[in-house]
Write an enzyme that holds these catalytic residues in place. Structure first.
Site, PDB file in Angstrom:
ATOM      1  N   HIS A  45      -8.180  -1.733   0.048  1.00  0.00           N
ATOM      2  CA  HIS A  45      -9.066  -1.673   1.212  1.00  0.00           C
ATOM      3  C   HIS A  45      -8.797  -2.951   2.002  1.00  0.00           C
ATOM      4  CE1 HIS A  45     -11.423  -4.429  -1.185  1.00  0.00           C
ATOM      5  NE2 HIS A  45     -11.603  -3.517  -2.122  1.00  0.00           N
ATOM      6  N   GLN A  46      -9.582  -3.163   3.059  1.00  0.00           N
ATOM      7  CA  GLN A  46      -9.313  -4.317   3.930  1.00  0.00           C
ATOM      8  C   GLN A  46      -9.409  -5.641   3.178  1.00  0.00           C
ATOM      9  OE1 GLN A  46      -8.021  -4.309   6.930  1.00  0.00           O
ATOM     10  NE2 GLN A  46      -7.980  -2.072   6.822  1.00  0.00           N
ATOM     11  N   GLY A  47     -10.207  -5.670   2.121  1.00  0.00           N
ATOM     12  CA  GLY A  47     -10.325  -6.898   1.315  1.00  0.00           C
ATOM     13  C   GLY A  47      -8.985  -7.271   0.691  1.00  0.00           C
ATOM     14  N   HIS A  48      -8.292  -6.272   0.136  1.00  0.00           N
ATOM     15  CA  HIS A  48      -6.964  -6.543  -0.444  1.00  0.00           C
ATOM     16  C   HIS A  48      -5.990  -6.985   0.645  1.00  0.00           C
ATOM     17  CE1 HIS A  48      -8.521  -3.536  -3.475  1.00  0.00           C
ATOM     18  NE2 HIS A  48      -8.085  -4.488  -4.270  1.00  0.00           N
ATOM     19  N   GLY A  94     -10.066 -12.813  -4.145  1.00  0.00           N
ATOM     20  CA  GLY A  94     -11.202 -12.573  -3.245  1.00  0.00           C
ATOM     21  C   GLY A  94     -12.467 -13.235  -3.754  1.00  0.00           C
TER      22      GLY A  94
END
Ligand code: PAF
Length: 295
Positions: free
Chosen positions: A44-47, A159
């Site tokens: 997802h955008q976090g990765h 993260g």
């Protein structure tokens, strides 16, 4: 996995330790440095924020995709953990990735998971998440240490959503004198504030609406502290609110940012962390904050 060890694919996908080592050796011989982003896939955008931060370092960027069985408890979601390898590779097309390392379980644990040597980062691994998921951080530290040994990165990115994991990795690197810089990237959130997580895909539409209460409760604790109120009351209130919203709460706590110990009087750099289950789905989140002097 449908893409094999493949030199001609846009992003080289390497499945064996031997092939990964050979490529890393070439880069090291050429005097190049390596930026590493370990993941369990289902991007997802976090990765992608982690990969972009690694890219920005100007080093060779390596991403690993490995759903690590050692960090799942017996009754946890190893079998159902979302896997989306082809989509993950496609989503990296906007990033400059020099290698994806995607080993099979037998490559990482040739003697099986239970027969493997394990790394225990004492103390920090045994509180909060470690209390509720015994063995989890042993699994994380072991696989990250192993991946570090294979990829030999100069720097690695994690993260802040998994804040305790970040501290466990930092302590492991310090305690074992690993020559690797650890960087972190702030939590990436959905528009309504829910922290992005692969496990959000387990939520149905109704649960997804309720899930936002986790972030709201944490934000309320931070707001109370910022307004000069005693955050202990806000923590009790957050627990009640989450229960009323249908969560089974594992913990909502305020701890010190540096070591996740209970704050002493005078400690200013704090973090509120929570873990709670919404039916079968366990969500975690946190917000770091600085305690303002009393007005
Ligand atoms: O955060 C994750 O995705 C995993 O815990 C990690 C660091 C890749 C180790 O398996």
């Amino acid at each position: 996995m449908s893409l094999a060890d493949n030199e001609s694919a846009q992003i080289p996908i390497i499945e064996t330790v031997e092939n990964a080592r050979a490529r890393i050796h070439q880069w090291k011989m050429a005097g190049e440095s390596i930026a590493f982003v370990p993941t369990m896939g289902n991007f997802h955008q976090g990765h992608l924020a982690l990969v972009k931060a690694a890219n920005a370092s100007g080093m060779r960027t390596v991403v690993s995709i490995f759903v690590n069985p050692m960090q799942f408890g017996k009754n946890e979601d190893l079998d159902t953990y979302p896997r989306s390898f082809d989509e993950d590779i496609a989503s990296l097309s906007d990033c400059q990735v020099d290698m994806v390392f995607a080993p099979a379980v037998s490559e990482i644990y040739p003697d099986g998971v239970d027969g493997a040597t394990a790394v225990h980062v004492r103390g920090l691994s045994d509180i909060l998440e470690g209390e509720h998921r015994p063995g989890f951080f042993i699994g994380v530290a072991t696989v990250v240490n192993m991946l570090f040994n294979i990829i030999q990165p100069d720097a690695a990115w994690f993260g802040e959503k998994d804040y305790q994991q970040l501290l466990v990795i930092r302590k492991m690197v310090r305690d074992l004198a690993l020559p690797i810089e650890i960087h972190s990237v702030p939590t990436v959130r959905e528009g309504d504030g829910l922290a992005m997580s692969s496990r959000n895909s387990y939520l149905d539409a109704d649960q997804r609406k309720l899930a936002i209460n986790l972030y709201r409760c944490l934000q309320h604790v931070v707001d109370s502290a910022n307004e000069g109120m005693d955050y202990h009351y806000a923590v009790v209130h957050a627990n009640q609110e989450l229960t009323e919203a249908g969560f089974l709460t594992d913990y909502v706590v305020v701890r010190r940012q540096g070591d996740l110990e209970v704050p002493n009087k005078g400690d200013k750099s704090l973090i509120v962390l929570a873990a709670a289950r919404l039916d079968g789905t366990r969500l975690i989140d946190n917000i770091p904050f600085e305690l303002m002097p009393a007005r």
